[in-house]
Write a protein that holds these residues in place. Sequence first.
Motif, PDB file in Angstrom:
ATOM      1  N   SER A  54       0.835  -1.210   0.000  1.00  0.00           N
ATOM      2  CA  SER A  54       0.000   0.000   0.000  1.00  0.00           C
ATOM      3  C   SER A  54       0.862   1.249   0.000  1.00  0.00           C
ATOM      4  CB  SER A  54      -0.924   0.008   1.218  1.00  0.00           C
ATOM      5  OG  SER A  54      -1.891  -0.995   1.098  1.00  0.00           O
ATOM      6  N   LYS A  55       1.965   1.203   0.737  1.00  0.00           N
ATOM      7  CA  LYS A  55       2.890   2.339   0.755  1.00  0.00           C
ATOM      8  C   LYS A  55       3.479   2.560  -0.651  1.00  0.00           C
ATOM      9  CE  LYS A  55       6.781   4.174   3.348  1.00  0.00           C
ATOM     10  NZ  LYS A  55       7.734   3.977   4.423  1.00  0.00           N
ATOM     11  N   GLU A  88       2.031   1.714  -3.476  1.00  0.00           N
ATOM     12  CA  GLU A  88       0.954   2.236  -4.317  1.00  0.00           C
ATOM     13  C   GLU A  88       0.754   3.726  -4.063  1.00  0.00           C
ATOM     14  OE1 GLU A  88      -3.730   1.316  -5.306  1.00  0.00           O
ATOM     15  OE2 GLU A  88      -2.959   0.843  -3.315  1.00  0.00           O
ATOM     16  N   ASP A  89       0.790   4.141  -2.798  1.00  0.00           N
ATOM     17  CA  ASP A  89       0.605   5.557  -2.463  1.00  0.00           C
ATOM     18  C   ASP A  89       1.712   6.420  -3.058  1.00  0.00           C
ATOM     19  OD1 ASP A  89      -1.652   4.915  -1.036  1.00  0.00           O
ATOM     20  OD2 ASP A  89      -0.662   4.974   0.925  1.00  0.00           O
ATOM     21  N   GLU A  90       2.941   5.935  -3.010  1.00  0.00           N
ATOM     22  CA  GLU A  90       4.064   6.748  -3.466  1.00  0.00           C
ATOM     23  C   GLU A  90       4.250   6.720  -4.982  1.00  0.00           C
ATOM     24  OE1 GLU A  90       8.757   7.466  -2.555  1.00  0.00           O
ATOM     25  OE2 GLU A  90       7.323   7.046  -0.969  1.00  0.00           O
ATOM     26  N   GLY A 100       2.107   4.759  -7.353  1.00  0.00           N
ATOM     27  CA  GLY A 100       0.998   4.322  -8.202  1.00  0.00           C
ATOM     28  C   GLY A 100       1.460   3.081  -8.950  1.00  0.00           C
ATOM     29  N   HIS A 122       6.706   2.540 -11.445  1.00  0.00           N
ATOM     30  CA  HIS A 122       7.856   2.303 -10.575  1.00  0.00           C
ATOM     31  C   HIS A 122       9.152   2.653 -11.296  1.00  0.00           C
ATOM     32  CE1 HIS A 122       5.880   0.340  -7.154  1.00  0.00           C
ATOM     33  NE2 HIS A 122       4.926   0.182  -8.056  1.00  0.00           N
ATOM     34  N   CYS A 126      10.656   2.012   1.541  1.00  0.00           N
ATOM     35  CA  CYS A 126      10.922   1.993   2.975  1.00  0.00           C
ATOM     36  C   CYS A 126      12.402   1.708   3.154  1.00  0.00           C
ATOM     37  CB  CYS A 126      10.063   0.958   3.696  1.00  0.00           C
ATOM     38  SG  CYS A 126      10.460  -0.756   3.307  1.00  0.00           S
TER      39      CYS A 126
END
Length: 99
Positions: free
Chosen positions: A65-66, A68-70, A72, A75, A84
Motif C-alpha cells: 500500500s505504501k 501504491e501511495d508513493e 501508483g 515504478h 521503505c
Amino acid sequence: MAILRAAILAKQILRHSVTFSYKEASTSTDVPKGFLAVYVGESQKKRFLVPVSYLRQPSFQALLSKAEDEFGFDHPMGGLTIPCSEETFLDVTSQLKRL
C-alpha cells in the motif's frame, strides 16, 4: 478480501511497471517460481526475492500500500519498488519467516 486486494495490487503494479525491453527481460529471468523480485530502499535500491506467500500477510500488504501511495503503477526501477528503509523491510520479512 484483503488477500484478493493484495494479489490484484501486486499484479497491477508488476504489469504496469514492465518498462524494459524484451532482451533485458530475457536476461533477468533469475526469479525462481514462487518468488517475487522487489526493490527496497529510500535512496539506493537493493533487490530482494520474496516468496509470493508474503502477499497474503497484512504486514507485507502494508508495504504494498505504501508503494501504491508513493508510485501508483509507475515504478522507477522497472519493477516493484517498496519505499521503505532496508532495515524496515528486513524486520517485516524476518517476522514473516517465523510464521
